[in-house]
Design a protein around this motif. Structure first.
Motif, short mmCIF file in Angstrom:
data_model
loop_
_atom_site.label_atom_id
_atom_site.label_comp_id
_atom_site.label_asym_id
_atom_site.label_seq_id
_atom_site.Cartn_x
_atom_site.Cartn_y
_atom_site.Cartn_z
N VAL A 552 -6.18 -2.66 -15.55
CA VAL A 552 -7.18 -3.70 -15.27
C VAL A 552 -7.29 -3.93 -13.76
CG1 VAL A 552 -7.72 -6.14 -15.56
CG2 VAL A 552 -6.91 -4.80 -17.51
N SER A 553 -6.14 -3.94 -13.08
CA SER A 553 -6.14 -4.12 -11.62
C SER A 553 -6.87 -2.97 -10.93
CB SER A 553 -4.71 -4.21 -11.09
OG SER A 553 -4.04 -5.33 -11.62
N LYS A 554 -6.64 -1.73 -11.42
CA LYS A 554 -7.29 -0.57 -10.80
C LYS A 554 -8.80 -0.68 -10.89
CE LYS A 554 -7.34 3.41 -12.94
NZ LYS A 554 -6.92 4.72 -13.51
N THR A 576 -2.43 -9.00 -3.39
CA THR A 576 -1.48 -7.89 -3.40
C THR A 576 -1.57 -7.13 -4.71
OG1 THR A 576 0.03 -9.10 -1.96
CG2 THR A 576 0.94 -7.28 -3.20
N VAL A 577 -1.64 -5.81 -4.62
CA VAL A 577 -1.67 -4.96 -5.80
C VAL A 577 -0.60 -3.89 -5.63
CG1 VAL A 577 -4.12 -5.35 -6.23
CG2 VAL A 577 -3.41 -3.43 -4.80
N GLY A 578 -0.30 -3.17 -6.70
CA GLY A 578 0.68 -2.10 -6.62
C GLY A 578 0.16 -0.94 -5.79
N ASP A 604 0.07 -6.61 1.61
CA ASP A 604 1.33 -6.54 0.86
C ASP A 604 2.13 -7.81 1.11
OD1 ASP A 604 2.38 -6.28 3.38
OD2 ASP A 604 3.44 -4.40 3.00
N THR A 605 3.29 -7.88 0.52
CA THR A 605 4.10 -9.09 0.61
C THR A 605 4.75 -9.28 1.98
OG1 THR A 605 5.97 -7.85 -0.33
CG2 THR A 605 4.58 -9.10 -1.86
N ARG A 644 -2.59 -8.08 11.08
CA ARG A 644 -4.03 -8.27 10.94
C ARG A 644 -4.38 -8.57 9.48
NH1 ARG A 644 -3.98 -4.41 15.02
NH2 ARG A 644 -4.28 -2.56 13.75
N THR A 645 -5.53 -9.18 9.29
CA THR A 645 -6.00 -9.50 7.95
C THR A 645 -6.81 -8.34 7.39
OG1 THR A 645 -8.06 -10.51 8.72
CG2 THR A 645 -6.12 -11.94 8.60
N VAL A 646 -7.08 -8.42 6.09
CA VAL A 646 -7.86 -7.37 5.44
C VAL A 646 -9.25 -7.28 6.06
CG1 VAL A 646 -8.94 -6.68 3.27
CG2 VAL A 646 -6.57 -7.47 3.28
N ASP A 647 -9.87 -8.45 6.32
CA ASP A 647 -11.22 -8.44 6.90
C ASP A 647 -11.21 -7.82 8.29
OD1 ASP A 647 -12.31 -9.61 4.66
OD2 ASP A 647 -12.10 -11.66 5.42
#
Length: 668
Positions: A552-554, A576-578, A604-605, A644-647
């Protein structure tokens, strides 16, 4: 002395007041006596204010010099006033000039004092920030009136309790002749380049003699045209190898044009459509010609290890890369594999124990290759260990499967235990990476005297140097494939345990996406050998199964994907995802029609942004990801970007993609 100071600090403003009085007279002659009287009153007030301001400034300057001179002995006082160097005092906060000696007046071309002017107006290139930072020397030369100066100086701060402004004193040393000589020396330093036609055999094999001659003639013309403007020495060392010696002043031009020879040679194709390619290795900043030649050789090796068709410039500190955009073609021989297998067997047999580790957060390819190395060590009856730290990795399922095998009891150790077991005869084998900063345990890498590297990623600017064995093949699909080739020469397939064969098969299937990407004839030969050894692909498929929540995450990641430049898919998620899930999402995006490359970003964490990149076409994702601090190969790459952030990373990725397709970005 004070009379001299009075003359210096008195501005020549008399002409201004004379003009103002003339205007008053003209106004009176025109019959406007009331206006003339008002103008005269204003001029008188301005003159009074000018006298008061001038008197105050003269008192301040005289008081400063009195305190300055009183704090000096007679010898110091005389040396300051008669300093042979141009000298100027000013206020660093405003750049207002307070005093200068006659030598400084001469270099400014002024016959009188330069009081009431600003140093930034006299010398626009001069910046006084270095004084405020507490430095005693200007970090850069200052160009002034057609000459170049090295400026020294310091700050004079007022005594405690006083409100006088901070003053700076600078000394200007004319270094024009020295700087010109230095520039000529740097411009004429020798640079040595080696040029290699890296697919010479592929391009001419099977062609008629007239086709060969025509191709070589076209390539020679392009080489000669490229080198002629540098007036250097160009020699053919072998049929496919050339030496080029030129001056450093021309190197900047070659860099600016991105070594246009790469594109020029690529225009030469044989009737089968195979384009000629050239690799250029440049050695610069060497103390001797021997060192320059060594730098150039290292550069050519680096270019070839990254797939060829590119230029690499090496100085004494680092590498620079240009080109490297063309699709890699498999250029490997079994001779090298046989030689490497023999050397590997000897290294293992002479070792007291064998330690194996991969990159940080090992994947199935790293684990599969490590297991294959352990199989070689077991056949030689040498103690062997695999580094496994107590952290979650994408290959945990494979780790657990291998650990259940009786032969692997006690084989998995953490970094600290490995440090206790190694000695001077231990062999460390690094698999699936060639970068020292990416290995699982850098302390272990430094501690071991003998290191062997087995990797298929294109080499980056930093790589493990001084390895006793370096089996590096960027044309291989995976590290597991390379280890399988070594095993084929060192042991029988039946000597390989079925569990080991399945672990290596998992590594093969991971990096080839179930044998659909980066596969060659050697890939299937390795897979056939592993299959004979008991590698059941059905069992391997179970290792790749994911649970429902990960699935579902993918597909949730895929839903967030947006198209960029029509055929680039970018999926950026703020949760955060695997890592395996993200990589699978990047792979899955390539199954969508019209998408040639995909990028998945997530945090990530540890506060980093993880980037997974995949390509199915001509887009070289390694070059793109290297610009963001990552690495990999042309079809699969990744990066871990801290701070840095994702954006922010997404915006940087957009900029790098634009530069890549506009032809201005190069690998780092």
């Amino acid at each position: 002395m004070y009379q001299k100071l009075t003359r210096i600090f008195t501005p020549r403003h008399g002409l201004y007041f004379a003009v103002l009085l003339a205007f008053c007279g003209v106004t009176a002659l025109l019959g406007r006596t009331d206006a003339a009287a008002a103008e005269l009153a204003v001029v008188v007030l301005l003159f009074a204010a000018f006298l008061a301001t001038g008197l105050r400034r003269r008192k301040e300057a005289a008081q400063y010099f009195k305190e300055l001179m009183d704090s000096m002995d007679q010898a110091t006082r005389d040396s300051t006033l008669s300093c042979p160097l141009p000298m100027v005092m000013f206020r660093p906060d405003t750049d207002e000039v307070i005093w200068s000696n006659d030598q400084f007046l001469r270099i400014t071309g002024s016959q009188e004092g330069i009081f009431d002017t600003f140093l930034s107006d006299l010398a626009p290139e001069f910046d006084s920030r270095w004084l405020l930072e507490g430095k005693s020397e200007c970090p850069a030369e200052v160009a002034f009136k057609g000459r170049r100066y090295q400026v020294f100086g310091g700050m004079a701060r007022p005594a405690a309790g006083k409100e006088e402004a901070v003053l700076a004193t600078t000394y200007w040393l004319d270094v024009t002749d020295f700087a010109d000589t230095r520039d000529i020396y740097n411009a004429t330093k020798p640079v040595l380049a080696l040029l290699l036609l890296d697919n010479y055999e592929d391009a001419i094999n099977g062609q008629d003699e007239n086709v060969r001659s025509a191709m070589l003639s076209q390539i020679s013309q392009r080489l000669s045209h490229w080198v002629e403007e540098s007036h250097g020495i160009f020699l053919r060392l072998d049929r496919d190898r050339f030496l080029f010696l030129f001056e450093e002043q021309y190197l900047a031009g070659f860099k600016a044009e991105k070594f246009s020879l790469l594109d020029s040679v690529r225009e030469v194709t044989n009737p089968a459509g195979i384009a000629a390619t050239v690799s250029i290795g440049v050695g610069v900043d060497g103390d001797t010609f021997e060192e320059l030649y060594r730098f150039a050789n290292l550069s050519v090796e680096m270019a070839l290890s990254r797939g060829g068709d590119q230029a690499v410039v090496k100085n004494r500190f680092t590498f620079e890369f240009f080109g490297g955009r063309s699709k890699e073609t498999e250029r490997r021989t079994k001779v090298k594999s046989r030689v490497m297998a023999s050397a590997m067997g000897e290294l293992v047999a002479d070792a007291s124990c064998v330690m194996v580790m991969g990159h940080k957060a090992p994947d199935m390819d790293a684990v599969g290759a490590a297991v294959g190395v352990c199989a070689i060590a077991r056949m030689k009856n040498i103690p062997h260990y695999i580094i496994r730290d107590n952290v979650s990795t994408p290959a945990d399922d494979l780790y657990d499967r291998v650990a259940k095998m009786p032969q692997y009891e006690g084989v998995f150790v953490d970094g600290q235990e490995a440090m206790l077991r190694v000695d001077s005869r231990s062999l460390l084998v690094v698999v699936d990476t060639n970068r020292p900063e990416q290995v699982q345990n850098q302390d272990l890498l430094v501690s071991c005297n003998k290191v062997a590297v087995i990797d298929h990623h294109r080499r980056a600017a930093t790589y493990i140097e001084g390895a006793a064995l370096n089996f590096h093949e960027p044309y291989a699909s995976s590290a597991s494939e390379l280890v399988a080739e070594l095993i084929a020469y060192l042991m029988e397939p039946t000597d390989l345990l079925p569990g080991e064969a399945q672990a290596m098969m998992a590594g093969l299937m991971l990096d080839t996406k179930n044998f659909t990407m980066r596969t060659g004839g050697r890939t299937f030969e390795a897979a056939a050998m592993l299959r004979r050894a008991g590698g059941d692909t059905g069992e391997v498929r179970k290792i790749f199964q994911i649970n429902l929540s990960d699935a579902v995450s993918k597909y949730g990641i895929i839903q967030t994907a947006k198209l960029y430049r029509q055929d680039i898919a970018i999926a950026a998620v703020n949760s955060t995802v695997g890592r395996v899930t993200a990589a699978q999402a990047a792979d899955e995006l390539l199954n969508i029609a019209g998408i040639s490359a995909s990028f998945v970003l997530y945090p990530d964490t540890d506060g980093r942004v993880i980037l997974s990149a995949r390509s199915i076409g001509s887009t070289n994702v390694q070059v793109i990801v290297e610009a963001l601090g990552g690495g990999g190969n042309a079809a699969a790459a990744g990066a871990q970007i801290p701070g840095r952030t994702v954006d922010e990373v997404k915006r940087e990725l957009h900029a790098v993609l634009d530069s890549y397709f506009e032809g201005s970005v190069e690998p780092s």
